[in-house]
Each structure stands twice: as C-alpha cells, then as structure tokens.
Design a protein around this motif. Structure first.
Motif, mmCIF file in Angstrom:
data_model
loop_
_atom_site.group_PDB
_atom_site.id
_atom_site.type_symbol
_atom_site.label_atom_id
_atom_site.label_comp_id
_atom_site.label_asym_id
_atom_site.label_seq_id
_atom_site.Cartn_x
_atom_site.Cartn_y
_atom_site.Cartn_z
ATOM 1 N N THR A 183 30.953 18.169 21.168
ATOM 2 C CA THR A 183 32.296 18.047 20.622
ATOM 3 C C THR A 183 33.176 17.132 21.466
ATOM 4 O O THR A 183 33.831 16.230 20.956
ATOM 5 N N LEU A 184 33.203 17.354 22.779
ATOM 6 C CA LEU A 184 33.994 16.469 23.630
ATOM 7 C C LEU A 184 33.374 15.089 23.684
ATOM 8 O O LEU A 184 34.070 14.082 23.661
ATOM 9 N N VAL A 205 36.819 15.643 29.615
ATOM 10 C CA VAL A 205 37.788 16.439 28.882
ATOM 11 C C VAL A 205 39.123 15.716 28.803
ATOM 12 O O VAL A 205 39.770 15.660 27.762
ATOM 13 N N GLY A 214 39.018 12.874 26.332
ATOM 14 C CA GLY A 214 39.096 13.379 24.969
ATOM 15 C C GLY A 214 40.505 13.817 24.611
ATOM 16 O O GLY A 214 41.003 13.545 23.522
ATOM 17 N N THR A 220 42.890 12.219 21.713
ATOM 18 C CA THR A 220 43.476 13.060 20.666
ATOM 19 C C THR A 220 44.993 12.922 20.663
ATOM 20 O O THR A 220 45.624 12.819 19.614
ATOM 21 N N ASP A 230 31.811 20.000 31.033
ATOM 22 C CA ASP A 230 32.426 19.896 29.715
ATOM 23 C C ASP A 230 31.685 20.704 28.666
ATOM 24 O O ASP A 230 32.296 21.238 27.736
ATOM 25 N N GLU A 246 33.439 23.495 26.262
ATOM 26 C CA GLU A 246 33.305 23.546 24.799
ATOM 27 C C GLU A 246 32.935 24.940 24.331
ATOM 28 O O GLU A 246 33.486 25.453 23.358
ATOM 29 N N HIS A 298 36.441 20.355 15.174
ATOM 30 C CA HIS A 298 36.160 19.577 16.381
ATOM 31 C C HIS A 298 37.446 19.247 17.123
ATOM 32 O O HIS A 298 37.498 19.324 18.362
ATOM 33 N N ARG A 331 38.388 20.546 20.960
ATOM 34 C CA ARG A 331 38.796 19.624 22.014
ATOM 35 C C ARG A 331 40.150 20.019 22.598
ATOM 36 O O ARG A 331 40.346 20.014 23.817
#
Length: 527
Positions: A196-197, A232, A235, A239, A283, A287, A310, A314
């Motif tokens: 996901t990350l 992380v 990400g 985002t 990471d 998650e 997702h 995150r």
C-alpha cells in the motif's frame, strides 16, 4: 448451565466389598450424577477446565450406590469451587469464549505456557499444532486465523492489555503482515502486505496466502528502519500534495479520507496503544497496523473502494509512525488520544484480584456500567429492516465512520445523555463523538431514525403489541441494565424480573451474535 470438561476420571478404593462396582459408579457419575448436581447447584457460568483434582471420600458400604454417587458429585463441585477460590493451577474457568482466547494470546505473547493444558481442553490448540514453548509465533498465528471475524478484536484486546512492545517482539514484521492478512480475509478484501505505501511509487505486489503461519518475509523487511519511515513520509507527502491540488469531488474525497484517518488515530483502541508505544517499525508493519486499526474502529471502512481503502491505510500509517507529529498532517491535527477500552483478561483460576503483567501492575477494573437504556441495543435486531447498515455507509456519511453515525442516531432514539454507557456500547465508542452534523447529514440521520422507529414498532405490532410508533419504541429502550464491554464484545445484562413478553415475542432480545457491520459480538443476558 456451565460446561465442565473432564478428560479422565478414576477412583481408587480400599476395603470395598465389591471392587467391580467402582467402575459402574464412575460411569454413572460421569453420565448422569454430575449433570444432576450441576442443575441443582450450578457453578458460575462459563467453561471450566480441570487438569487434576485429588478428592478423598469416606464411603459407607451400607448406603445405596445411588446415594454414594450423588455424594461424589456434590463433593466434586464443592472442591471445584474451593479450588477456584484458592487459586489452584489445576482449575481454570473462562466466563466466555473470548476470555479463553485472550488467555491464550496473552500467554503466548508473554511466553507463559502454564495454561497450555486448558487451551487444549477448550480446543484453541488443536492436534498437530506445535508446542507453544517451541514455536509461540506460529501457534499464535494459527489460533488467530481460526477465530474467523474476531481476529481484529482479539488483537485489540491484547494490545490494550499488555501493550504493543511485547506483541511486536513475538510477531515481528513477518507476523504483523500475516495478522494483517487474517484481518483482511475476515473483512473480505484483497490485500498485499507491504504494497500500500509502496504503491505510491507504483509498486504492485501479490497477496500472500493465509496459511498456518508466515510463508515469507516482507519483500523489504530487511531495509533499515529509517528508510522505511522515509517511505511513509514520501507517501504522506504525495497524498497531501494530491489533496492540495485536487478540486471538486476529488477534493471532497481527500477531505473524507483525512477525517476518517484522524478518527482512527484519535478514537481507535489499537491505534491509541500503538501511538503510545513509540515503536519504530518498517513500512510493511505500519501498513498492517493501519489496516488492523481501521478494522478496530470500523470494519465497514475496509470495504470501501480500493482507491479509498489504500488512501486511508496510507493516511493512518502516517499517523501511527513514530514522531508522526513531524510528518505531514494531511490537513488535520491528530486529536488527543483517549485511554483505551479496558480488556478484561482476568487471571482465571485465581481468587486474587491482581495479576502479573509486563509492569507487574494490578489488574485494571472492568469497564462495566449501569444504564437506564438497556434496550437500546435491542434495535440491532431491526437494523436490517430499517436499512441502517447500508444507509450509514453511503452519502452523506462517507466522511464518517459507523460509530459516529450510530451515536448520532442513538441520541435521536433515546433520551439519554451522550455519554450514557448504552449509547457508547451501541456505537462502539469510548466517548461521545463531535456533534458537528452538517445539514445533509442531519436530514439523513433524521430519516434513518424514523425508519428505525417504524421498523421496530412494526415488529412489535406483528407480534401482537399495540401502540403508536414512538410509544412502543420508548417502552423497548427504557430498562435498567448493566453494560459489560471489551473491544469486539458487548454484553447487556438485564434483571430476569424485567423479561418483557412483548419484546420476546418480537424477537428483539435474541442475541445478535457477531454483527459484521459493527465488528463486534453482542449478547443479551437475563439474571
């Protein structure tokens, strides 16, 4: 009636006129006399496990065999009660199945295996499982996978009880990834540990199978922790950048994810414990933490579309990372973290009120509370008829979790204080949520409350009860009760004198059991 599990019963008798009578007496004792004694003098509810009890009896050969057998049964129950009161290591009582699960997982986490015999008796350990002392992580994950829809709640109770650090020492990144897979399986969603990350950078990985133990380590499990935390942060920044650049519906979706992530970090029991732990992990572990923390607060959130899920994982992972306050906040400051709901996990088999934990502290008190609105959770039995589960998972509630919506519905249905134990249990929260309803939400909540009232009143009228909607529902809701809560589990204990025939005919006080859209077991008990 309590379940008493006895693997083998034997007797040695000296100077008995007819030795052949002893096996017959034992068979009668096991097949009939103990059951009769339990009916007449019941033990406290629960599952009782007995490793070994040696009981000395004086027998009078002049008395009828049936009287001797009855005396044996009464004596066995008396010794069982006394052994539990005295803290005998040979007698264990679990009030409910969840306590046995908690005892197993806690013992494996803290490397205490003295109750392995009881775990086998209640079938949490099965033939073919490794010895707990030899492979505690493999046994832990096998037991977790067998829980089916209760794994996330069990992990939450465990972390709230012993803390995150001991469990992380047991599981490591590999074990957390496997635990995440189990929770994802229970939620009915696909999930690839460690992807996901990394998917921020376009990395796509295949989900591992859920077996009896971890199959392989995370693809990046060997990276230095600092590099993992950088991942992380990257990400989170992407985002956040996407949210700043978005407009219209995309901006609204981003804002919804932010609000949900903040709620998970601020209100979830597991998230609160993980935040306090200060553990620095890779990471892939973050998650898994995020996935399980989301399931703890609201399992319905995991069944959102893939992109939303997702993004939410995150955002929650960024908040769970050490020094998360130094990372991008994604537009919302993390709220203060409340104390977790207390897991019971009492030291069964001991009459003492304290137990050893990682600090040697006294056992925390149960979160039991009295309420005058014990019938509120009866409405769960009409929730489907009122279309509540689907309604609160659709617009305008996409930025809200299930607990928020249920609490706002509860204050419309019951004239109780917002922090009333029944309202908090009904919504799965530890404290009332914010009351910032916007106009679309207010209208939708009013409509849901009206439908729920009508559906419940219709059920009562179909069973022969007369009255208008509001009057009928008010009579259902208003009743004294004790609310007993652990993460993933709620029990409403009501006085047996208050059994309501109208409620019973309408099926409102039937145990809902596992309620998937709440992520918890709900039970009603009269005593």
């Amino acid at each position: 009636m309590s379940d008493l599990l006895i693997g083998r019963m034997s007797a040695s008798v000296a100077d008995w006129p007819n030795a052949g009578q002893v096996p017959v007496m034992l068979r009668h004792l096991a097949e009939d006399r103990l059951d009769n004694a339990l009916r007449e003098h019941p033990l406290p509810d629960g599952e009782w496990c007995v490793r070994r009890l040696d009981i000395a009896l004086e027998l009078d050969p002049e008395r009828p065999l049936s009287a001797l057998e009855t005396g044996w049964a009464d004596r066995i129950l008396t010794v069982l009660r006394q052994s539990l009161h005295d803290g005998s290591s040979d007698v264990v009582r679990y009030e409910r199945p969840e306590q046995a699960v908690d005892d197993l997982l806690r013992g494996l986490t803290l490397r205490r295996y003295d109750r392995a015999w009881a775990w086998r008796q209640v079938r949490l350990l099965e033939p073919g499982d490794p010895e707990p002392a030899a492979e505690p992580r493999a046994v832990f994950l096998r037991a977790l996978a067998r829980l089916h829809h209760a794994a996330g709640a069990a992990l939450t109770r465990l972390v709230a009880d012993v803390g995150a650090a001991p469990l992380h020492r047991l599981l490591g990144s590999e074990g957390w990834a496997h635990a995440g897979l189990i929770v994802a399986r229970d939620a009915g969603i696909p999930w690839a540990p460690g992807s996901t990350l990394a998917s921020v950078d376009g990395d796509k990985r295949q989900a591992a199978d859920i077996g009896d133990g971890p199959r392989a380590s995370s693809a990046d499990g060997g990276r230095r922790r600092a590099e993992a935390l950088d991942s992380v942060e990257r990400g989170a920044r992407r985002t956040a950048h996407a949210g700043r650049e978005a407009s219209g519906s995309a901006a609204a979706e981003y804002a919804a994810v932010e609000r949900l992530a903040a709620a998970v970090a601020a209100s979830g029991v597991l998230a609160s414990a993980l935040l306090r732990s200060g553990l620095r992990v890779d990471d892939a572990t973050l998650e898994s933490w995020a996935l399980i923390a989301i399931a703890d607060l609201d399992p319905v959130l995991l069944r959102r579309d893939d992109a939303t899920r997702h993004a939410l994982v995150r955002a929650v992972a960024a908040r769970l990372a050490p020094h998360a306050d130094r990372q991008p906040t994604l537009g919302l400051a993390t709220a203060a973290v409340p104390a977790p709901r207390l897991a019971s996990a009492p030291k069964h088999g001991s009459g003492k009120t304290t137990r050893d934990d990682i600090r040697g502290d006294a056992e925390p008190p149960r979160a039991d509370s009295f309420t005058a609105w014990g019938g509120l959770l009866f409405l769960l039995n009409t929730a489907a008829e009122a279309r509540i589960p689907t309604s609160i998972a659709e617009p305008p509630f996409l930025a809200r979790h299930t607990g928020w919506a249920l609490h706002h519905l509860a204050v419309r249905l019951a004239a109780a204080e917002p922090d009333d134990p029944s309202l908090l249990a009904f919504s799965g929260l530890t404290a009332p949520p914010s009351a910032d309803e916007d106009e679309p939400e207010r209208q939708a909540l009013d409509a849901c409350a009206t439908r729920w009232t009508i559906a419940t009143a219709d059920r009562l009228r179909a069973a022969g009860t007369q009255g208008d909607d509001a009057e009928l529902v008010a009579r259902v809701l208003r009743r004294d009760a004790l609310v007993i809560r652990d993460p993933g589990w709620v029990e409403i204990s009501l006085p047996v004198a208050d059994v309501d025939i109208d409620v019973r005919r309408a099926g409102l006080d039937l145990d809902p059991g596992w309620v998937a859209w709440l992520g918890q077991v709900v039970r009603f008990r009269y005593e």
